[in-house]
Design a protein around this motif. Structure first.
Motif, PDB file in Angstrom:
ATOM      1  N   LEU A 180       0.739  -1.206   0.035  1.00  0.00           N
ATOM      2  CA  LEU A 180       0.076  -0.037   0.055  1.00  0.00           C
ATOM      3  C   LEU A 180       0.758   1.406   0.179  1.00  0.00           C
ATOM      4  CD1 LEU A 180      -2.661  -1.174   2.650  1.00  0.00           C
ATOM      5  CD2 LEU A 180      -3.200  -0.585   0.058  1.00  0.00           C
ATOM      6  N   GLU A 181       1.868   1.240   0.673  1.00  0.00           N
ATOM      7  CA  GLU A 181       2.927   2.382   0.795  1.00  0.00           C
ATOM      8  C   GLU A 181       4.384   1.847   0.901  1.00  0.00           C
ATOM      9  OE1 GLU A 181       1.991   5.313   0.827  1.00  0.00           O
ATOM     10  OE2 GLU A 181      -0.189   5.271   1.192  1.00  0.00           O
ATOM     11  N   PRO A 182       4.609   1.867  -0.317  1.00  0.00           N
ATOM     12  CA  PRO A 182       5.993   1.392  -0.312  1.00  0.00           C
ATOM     13  C   PRO A 182       7.165   2.195   0.340  1.00  0.00           C
ATOM     14  CG  PRO A 182       5.150   1.554  -2.713  1.00  0.00           C
ATOM     15  CD  PRO A 182       4.184   2.033  -1.747  1.00  0.00           C
ATOM     16  N   ALA A 183       7.079   3.473   0.492  1.00  0.00           N
ATOM     17  CA  ALA A 183       8.012   4.242   1.378  1.00  0.00           C
ATOM     18  C   ALA A 183       8.158   3.808   2.613  1.00  0.00           C
ATOM     19  CB  ALA A 183       7.573   5.873   1.213  1.00  0.00           C
ATOM     20  N   LEU A 184       6.952   3.135   3.341  1.00  0.00           N
ATOM     21  CA  LEU A 184       7.256   2.375   4.610  1.00  0.00           C
ATOM     22  C   LEU A 184       7.660   1.382   4.719  1.00  0.00           C
ATOM     23  CD1 LEU A 184       3.784   3.748   5.805  1.00  0.00           C
ATOM     24  CD2 LEU A 184       5.585   4.792   6.239  1.00  0.00           C
ATOM     25  N   ALA A 185       8.201   0.886   3.657  1.00  0.00           N
ATOM     26  CA  ALA A 185       8.790  -0.724   3.857  1.00  0.00           C
ATOM     27  C   ALA A 185       9.806  -0.747   4.691  1.00  0.00           C
ATOM     28  CB  ALA A 185       9.048  -1.174   2.131  1.00  0.00           C
ATOM     29  N   GLY A 186      10.118  -1.848   5.351  1.00  0.00           N
ATOM     30  CA  GLY A 186      11.011  -2.147   6.310  1.00  0.00           C
ATOM     31  C   GLY A 186      11.066  -1.335   7.642  1.00  0.00           C
ATOM     32  N   ARG A 187      10.282  -0.462   7.908  1.00  0.00           N
ATOM     33  CA  ARG A 187      10.133   0.229   8.954  1.00  0.00           C
ATOM     34  C   ARG A 187       8.745   0.095   9.745  1.00  0.00           C
ATOM     35  NH1 ARG A 187      12.958   3.317   5.732  1.00  0.00           N
ATOM     36  NH2 ARG A 187      10.872   4.051   4.524  1.00  0.00           N
ATOM     37  N   VAL A 188       7.701  -0.464   9.243  1.00  0.00           N
ATOM     38  CA  VAL A 188       6.574  -0.787   9.612  1.00  0.00           C
ATOM     39  C   VAL A 188       6.296  -2.228   9.777  1.00  0.00           C
ATOM     40  CG1 VAL A 188       3.983  -0.348   9.613  1.00  0.00           C
ATOM     41  CG2 VAL A 188       5.575   1.443   9.029  1.00  0.00           C
ATOM     42  N   THR A 189       5.999  -2.687  11.106  1.00  0.00           N
ATOM     43  CA  THR A 189       5.873  -3.998  11.313  1.00  0.00           C
ATOM     44  C   THR A 189       4.172  -4.746  11.046  1.00  0.00           C
ATOM     45  OG1 THR A 189       5.540  -3.829  13.687  1.00  0.00           O
ATOM     46  CG2 THR A 189       7.783  -4.283  12.742  1.00  0.00           C
ATOM     47  N   SER A 289       0.601   7.860  -0.345  1.00  0.00           N
ATOM     48  CA  SER A 289      -0.536   8.005  -1.190  1.00  0.00           C
ATOM     49  C   SER A 289      -1.902   8.193  -0.247  1.00  0.00           C
ATOM     50  CB  SER A 289      -0.743   6.746  -2.083  1.00  0.00           C
ATOM     51  OG  SER A 289      -0.793   5.796  -1.284  1.00  0.00           O
ATOM     52  N   ARG A 290      -1.768   8.135   0.926  1.00  0.00           N
ATOM     53  CA  ARG A 290      -2.928   8.168   1.824  1.00  0.00           C
ATOM     54  C   ARG A 290      -2.516   8.639   3.088  1.00  0.00           C
ATOM     55  NH1 ARG A 290      -2.225   3.237   0.486  1.00  0.00           N
ATOM     56  NH2 ARG A 290      -3.994   2.844  -0.501  1.00  0.00           N
ATOM     57  N   PRO A 291      -3.199   9.122   4.006  1.00  0.00           N
ATOM     58  CA  PRO A 291      -2.971   9.684   5.501  1.00  0.00           C
ATOM     59  C   PRO A 291      -2.217   8.213   6.071  1.00  0.00           C
ATOM     60  CG  PRO A 291      -4.920  10.342   4.615  1.00  0.00           C
ATOM     61  CD  PRO A 291      -4.809   9.268   3.804  1.00  0.00           C
ATOM     62  N   ILE A 292      -1.357   8.699   7.075  1.00  0.00           N
ATOM     63  CA  ILE A 292      -0.991   7.503   7.853  1.00  0.00           C
ATOM     64  C   ILE A 292      -0.907   8.005   9.318  1.00  0.00           C
ATOM     65  CG2 ILE A 292       0.392   6.150   6.204  1.00  0.00           C
ATOM     66  CD1 ILE A 292       2.865   7.541   7.808  1.00  0.00           C
TER      67      ILE A 292
END
Length: 419
Positions: A180-189, A289-292
């Motif tokens: 959903l959000e590639p920019a968060l890969a590796g940091r969000v479990t 691409s969406r709010p987090i």
């Protein structure tokens, strides 16, 4: 009191709540004049997260918050703060806040917040569709994220809580987060995904569009400060920097500034200016691409029409304490930890502080003045002003027209502060 549609109504306050009131009353056939010392939407409403947080049904004062309060306050990058110069002034409000944090009182506030929030998006759709402004409302979805794998149990507990209230949400793992959000890969479990969540493209652009629609349909705007209200049995006289005006009804929607006009009329309520901060990275291609929302860092990051905004911090500092640069240092710290590319971008950064109008029970006031029923009140929406603006306007219209509202307004009444 006039009931016919020729009645003239003043709306004081041109933030998003006031603009929705003005447009809703105007569409119902009333003549409406909008008052504000500043340009419409340019103050607190311009700086919010631009996200309709309908899942936020838990009041700020609740047993969990009170239990964690000291830890949150002592954290140098934590979400709450009180400047030392203001602490003694904040103490009476904070004591009321603590009293509202009991399980029984929090439960009542939760019921009332849910009643507003479950109607919020439909109300916005009605308003924006009627004005041809549907493009501002985006079906974005929302991610509530965790970075620590040991917090999985907490996420599961929160999901069960949401499901008890029929809020559409599901738990997803790090792989689906990365999809959903590639920019968060590796940091969000793991994360909770809210597929029905919506955002606005930009809160200032939204307010400007609402204002233009109001003016194009014959509304009047007077850029002047209202300094006093003088209601009698028939009308409300407004004293402004430019003279006096009288109206058949008046709606007060001045957010954190509302008490200044109410105290001379015998209304003294515990409304605090809860200061919020943001940083906006101004660029054309935000990395999300969406709010987090980070459950651990207590910040929300939202892609806007012209960049990426990080919103957070609850600072009890009133209307007079100056901007505290270390609050935006905190926001930058959390933003760059979640999205390291922000350390290297050359996008211009805008720092901002605004005043959330917050009452100890986290509920707005939607009511009439107890002595002067032609003075109506709509303020105190804390973190949910954008979320609840359109439904609040529909409720104010029902009060103006003296018809039964679609939900019980007792939880939002002024009388709750006299108990």
């Amino acid at each position: 009191m006039k009931k016919e549609k020729t009645a003239q109504i003043a709306v004081i306050g041109a933030g998003v709540v006031g603009l929705c009131n003005a447009l809703t009353l105007q569409r119902a056939g009333y003549g409406v004049t909008l008052f504000d010392a500043q340009l419409p939407g340019s103050q607190t409403s311009s700086g919010n997260a631009s996200y309709l947080a309908t899942e936020l049904i838990d009041p700020l004062a609740n047993p969990g918050t009170l239990k964690a309060a000291l830890r949150l306050w002592l954290n140098p990058h934590g979400p709450v703060a009180t400047p030392l110069a203001y602490f003694h002034k904040a103490l009476p409000w904070l004591w009321k806040f603590v009293r509202c944090g009991s399980e029984s009182r929090a439960a009542k506030s939760r019921d009332a917040l849910h009643a507003l929030n479950q109607r919020a998006i439909d109300a916005w759709q009605r308003l924006l569709t009627a004005e041809g402004l549907e493009h501002h409302l985006l079906a974005s979805g929302y991610l509530q994220i965790w970075e620590n794998p040991r917090a999985l149990a907490a996420a599961k507990r929160h999901l069960r809580h949401l499901q008890e209230w029929d809020i559409n949400a599901r738990l997803i793992d790090h792989k689906e987060v990365a999809e959903l959000e590639p920019a968060l890969a590796g940091r969000v479990t793991h994360a909770i995904y809210y597929p029905d969540a919506c955002q606005m493209d930009d809160p200032l652009l939204l307010c400007q569009s609402l204002y233009r629609a109001f003016i194009q349909q014959g509304g009047q705007f007077r850029q002047t400060a209202v300094t006093a209200l003088s209601p009698d049995g028939q009308q409300v006289k407004l004293t402004t920097d430019n003279g006096h005006d009288s109206f058949d009804r008046t709606v007060l929607s001045t957010g954190a500034w509302s008490t200044r006009l109410l105290k001379p009329l015998g209304i003294d309520i515990p409304l605090e200016a809860e200061r919020g901060y943001h940083i906006t990275w101004q660029g054309e291609q935000p990395p999300l691409s969406r709010p987090i929302g980070s459950a651990e860092r207590n910040v929300v990051m939202t892609p806007l029409a012209n960049g990426l905004r990080t919103v957070g911090v609850s600072e009890w500092g009133g209307l007079e304490v100056p901007f505290k640069p270390k609050r935006t240092v905190t926001l930058r710290h959390h933003s760059q930890a979640l999205l390291p590319e922000l350390k290297h971008t050359d996008w211009p950064q805008q720092e901002w502080m605004g005043f959330r109008p917050t009452l100890p029970d986290s509920l707005p006031v939607i009511d009439r003045h107890p002595v002067y029923p032609h003075l109506l009140l709509a303020f105190g929406h804390q973190h949910l002003g954008l979320t609840q603006a359109a439904i609040s306007a529909e409720l104010i219209l029902s009060l103006v027209e003296e018809r039964r509202p679609p939900l019980d307004l007792l939880p939002y009444a002024l009388s709750r502060f006299a108990r």
